[in-house]
Design an enzyme around this catalytic site. Structure first.
Site, short mmCIF file in Angstrom:
data_model
loop_
_atom_site.label_atom_id
_atom_site.label_comp_id
_atom_site.label_asym_id
_atom_site.label_seq_id
_atom_site.Cartn_x
_atom_site.Cartn_y
_atom_site.Cartn_z
CD GLU A 1 -3.25 0.66 2.03
OE1 GLU A 1 -4.30 0.13 1.65
OE2 GLU A 1 -3.07 1.02 3.20
CG HIS B 1 6.96 -29.69 3.15
ND1 HIS B 1 7.54 -30.92 2.92
CD2 HIS B 1 7.65 -29.13 4.18
CE1 HIS B 1 8.53 -31.10 3.80
NE2 HIS B 1 8.62 -30.04 4.56
CE LYS C 1 -11.82 2.30 1.54
NZ LYS C 1 -11.22 3.29 2.41
O1 LIG Z 1 -8.86 2.60 9.90
P1 LIG Z 1 -9.80 2.82 8.79
O2 LIG Z 1 -10.07 4.27 8.53
O3 LIG Z 1 -11.09 2.06 9.01
O4 LIG Z 1 -9.16 2.29 7.49
C1 LIG Z 1 -8.87 0.94 7.29
C2 LIG Z 1 -8.10 0.78 6.01
O5 LIG Z 1 -8.87 1.40 4.99
C3 LIG Z 1 -8.33 1.50 3.70
O6 LIG Z 1 -8.38 0.30 3.05
C4 LIG Z 1 -6.94 2.03 3.69
O7 LIG Z 1 -6.39 1.85 2.43
C5 LIG Z 1 -6.08 1.34 4.72
O8 LIG Z 1 -4.82 1.96 4.77
C6 LIG Z 1 -6.74 1.45 6.06
O9 LIG Z 1 -5.92 0.86 7.02
#
Ligand SMILES: O=P(O)(O)OC[C@H]1O[C@H](O)[C@H](O)[C@@H](O)[C@@H]1O
Length: 626
Positions: A405, A434, A539
């Site tokens: 990331e 294995h 998203k």
């Molecule tokens: O901690 P949050 O705001 O729920 O985010 C959780 C995750 O969301 C996204 O996928 C980001 O890319 C991550 O870097 C992050 O850790």
């Protein structure tokens, strides 16, 4: 092509005997040609001996051209590898010369099986100087994440005196104090659930809000922790049901820690809603058992405050999810499991200190140097992480997010399209021997390995010899060393990181080591390690799918409320949704709903989409989908 042929004919044999030989035979060639050949042979074909040629520049495109030309020559060229004896002498020297040791941490890094040269190091030096300067600025509070206009402060978490101002320092210190106090109070029973002392933790979070706590729990939780931990890290209903079912009646004494920096991640929100439903159904009051770790004033923070959850802990704007293990995100669950978080912080701090040194004495820079060499600075090879210790199983999974990331970026800091990255995978040795080590040894050469070695096999006093002179741990040791040698003998590069034991201190140090290596590597390839613009695309698309699903439901509901019910074809649904171009997605939505008894296929089957006629099992008079 010509220079390759000449090179071979001038050496009168297709066997390269030594680096000296290589130097002699290439004396008449141009510098750039020598550079190309030496780098190519040095790295991909013969050995990893340091070749001392002047003006050698890492030149990927030419090296690849040489590689491809050589592959055209094919079986006419047979390169003999160096004799084992000679190899071992020079290799031993290289091992000794480059071995990194951190005395206080009992941590070693062996980079001798990565074939970078002295010249390569010299070439890279300016980039490292730039990276060190950038890191210094970052630690002083520069906006190191320019796209998001944020400081990057995870290093301050274990050394609050380095925070750029006293208000940040106090926030870190007071948060750490309150974590320790809260954990003590929960463990002692001073803070308890309405049904009694807390016995379990259910951690709800995803990505950086889950992977660190999962790794640390697996690595460090004692066999009988004061509170056992479980995780909900997805929006998979069956997975959530499984975790809740496993808790059974202990749900009444479960502390639910909801972790989300943004406080609005859909998977985490869904996990929370599912858990709250389970609490309602069990007649439990969630707010008496809920804890939030999130940014101040996020949706989650406000919910927890309004509903008067047991506690709230802050996540700081300047700590990214994937580097948040030393914040409340990682420290609170760890402390509740009886893990010494002060030691984790101390290990990380010691490692950070070591990483403020020159390249050769800087463990993180050494890793970054190796990554650059092994993957040509463009991620051309994957990083296989193999801890030979069961408790470190989740390290590679944790690193996968930290590295990929951070480094997987489309554009560099100057706006050039670079599509950077470094792929990470791996589980543990010797188990993986294995599974896929066969391919690593003999198959496609698209990786380098990082072995994680733990010297202490098991706590003192428990060892025994399962055959004369040999313990179970000796086998594990032998498997690691054997695999390292077998890979090396087939020109597969590897790094070995060694720790004495898996302790809070060494785990803290490992986390800090890789956090810094990623930061340095990002600088030397000129990218922003601290944002994740690509994650948003998925998203956003998921949100669009769910919006379309609501329109589909609305259309189907209207048809299902008719008398008689009007089953619709996919085309009809798509037309009535005013989205004929979305027909494939509409088909997938309907197939998913049908599989979950939320839509009824009146005619045809999902295997032949054009045959389908569909309606809803019930008509909702007041359409709530719109
Ligand atoms: O901690 P949050 O705001 O729920 O985010 C959780 C995750 O969301 C996204 O996928 C980001 O890319 C991550 O870097 C992050 O850790």
């Amino acid at each position: 092509m010509a220079f390759v042929s000449n090179f071979y004919s001038s050496s009168s044999t297709t066997t390269l005997k030594s680096d000296k030989h290589l130097t002699r035979t290439t004396r008449s060639l141009s510098t750039s040609t020598i550079s190309s050949i030496s780098r190519f042979f040095h790295k991909d074909s013969i050995s990893f001996f340091p070749i001392r040629l002047n003006n050698i520049k890492p030149n990927q495109s030419v090296a690849k051209e040489v590689s491809s030309e050589l592959s055209k020559i094919g079986s006419g060229v047979h390169l003999e590898k160096k004799g084992l004896e000679k190899d071992s002498e020079v290799l031993w020297q290289r091992y000794v010369d480059w071995l990194y040791q951190h005395k206080d941490l009992g941590l070693y890094i062996d980079v001798s099986r990565v074939g970078f040269t002295e010249e390569f190091c010299e070439e890279m030096e300016p980039r490292f100087q730039k990276a060190f300067k950038a890191m210094e600025d970052l630690e002083k509070g520069a906006i190191a994440n320019p796209d998001e206009g944020r400081m990057v402060g995870h290093y301050w978490l274990r050394d609050p005196l380095r925070a750029p101002n006293s208000s940040l320092r106090l926030k870190i210190e007071s948060t750490n104090e309150s974590i320790c106090k809260f954990a003590d109070d929960v463990i002692s029973g001073k803070i308890s659930s309405p049904a009694g002392r807390f016995t379990q933790i259910l951690s709800v979070g995803i990505g950086g809000s889950a992977l660190g706590p999962q790794f640390v729990a697996e690595a460090l939780a004692p066999d009988n922790p004061p509170l056992k931990i479980r995780f909900i890290d997805n929006t998979d209903p069956a997975g959530i049901d499984h975790q809740i079912a496993q808790l059974g009646p202990e749900l009444a004494t479960t502390l639910v820690i909801v972790i989300s920096k943004s406080g609005g991640t859909p998977e985490t929100r869904n996990g929370l809603l599912e858990v709250q439903k389970a609490f309602r159904e069990a007649g439990l009051n969630f707010s008496k058992q809920g804890v939030a770790i999130t940014q101040e004033n996020s949706l989650l923070d406000n919910t927890a405050r309004i509903e008067r959850w047991v506690a709230r802990f802050p996540m700081f704007d300047w700590v990214g999810g994937r580097t948040s293990e030393m914040s409340a995100v990682g420290l609170l669950p760890a402390a509740l499991q009886g893990i010494n978080i002060r030691e984790m912080l101390a290990g990380a701090k010691l490692m950070d200190e070591a990483n403020r040194s020159t390249v050769k004495n800087n463990p993180a820079a050494l890793l970054a140097l190796c990554w650059y060499w092994a993957s040509d600075g463009v991620g051309s090879k994957d990083m296989v992480v193999l801890p030979y210790k069961d408790s470190l199983l989740l390290f590679s999974r944790y690193l996968q997010q930290l590295v990929m990331e951070s480094l997987g970026k489309e554009f560099d800091l100057d706006g050039n399209r670079v599509n950077q990255g470094l792929s990470v995978y791996g589980n543990k040795g010797s188990t993986d021997q294995h599974a896929y080590i066969q391919q690593l040894r003999d198959g496609v050469h698209n990786f380098f390995v990082t072995f994680i070695e733990v010297l202490r096999d098991r706590p003192p006093g428990h060892d025994w010899e399962l055959e004369p002179g040999v313990t179970c741990g000796d086998y594990l040791f032998g498997m690691l060393q054997g695999t390292r040698s077998a890979l090396y003998s087939n020109d597969r590069e590897s790094i070995t990181v060694t720790v004495q034991e898996v302790t809070p201190r060494s785990v803290g140090a490992l986390i800090a080591l890789y956090e810094r290596a990623v930061g340095i590597y990002a600088s030397i390839v000129n990218i922003n390690a601290y944002h994740q613009p690509g994650v948003e695309a998925g998203k956003k698309a998921a949100g669009e799918v769910l919006a379309l699903q609501k329109r589909v439901l609305s259309v189907l509901n209207a048809a299902s409320c008719k008398d008689p019910v009007e089953p619709l074809t996919l085309e009809e649904v798509a037309d009535r949704c005013h989205s004929p171009e979305q027909i494939e997605m509409i088909y997938k939505i309907i197939a998913h709903m049908a599989a979950n008894d939320r839509a009824i296929i009146a005619e045809g089957s999902c295997g032949s989409p054009r045959s389908i006629k569909v309606f809803l099992g019930e008509c909702i008079v007041e359409d709530m989908y719109d």
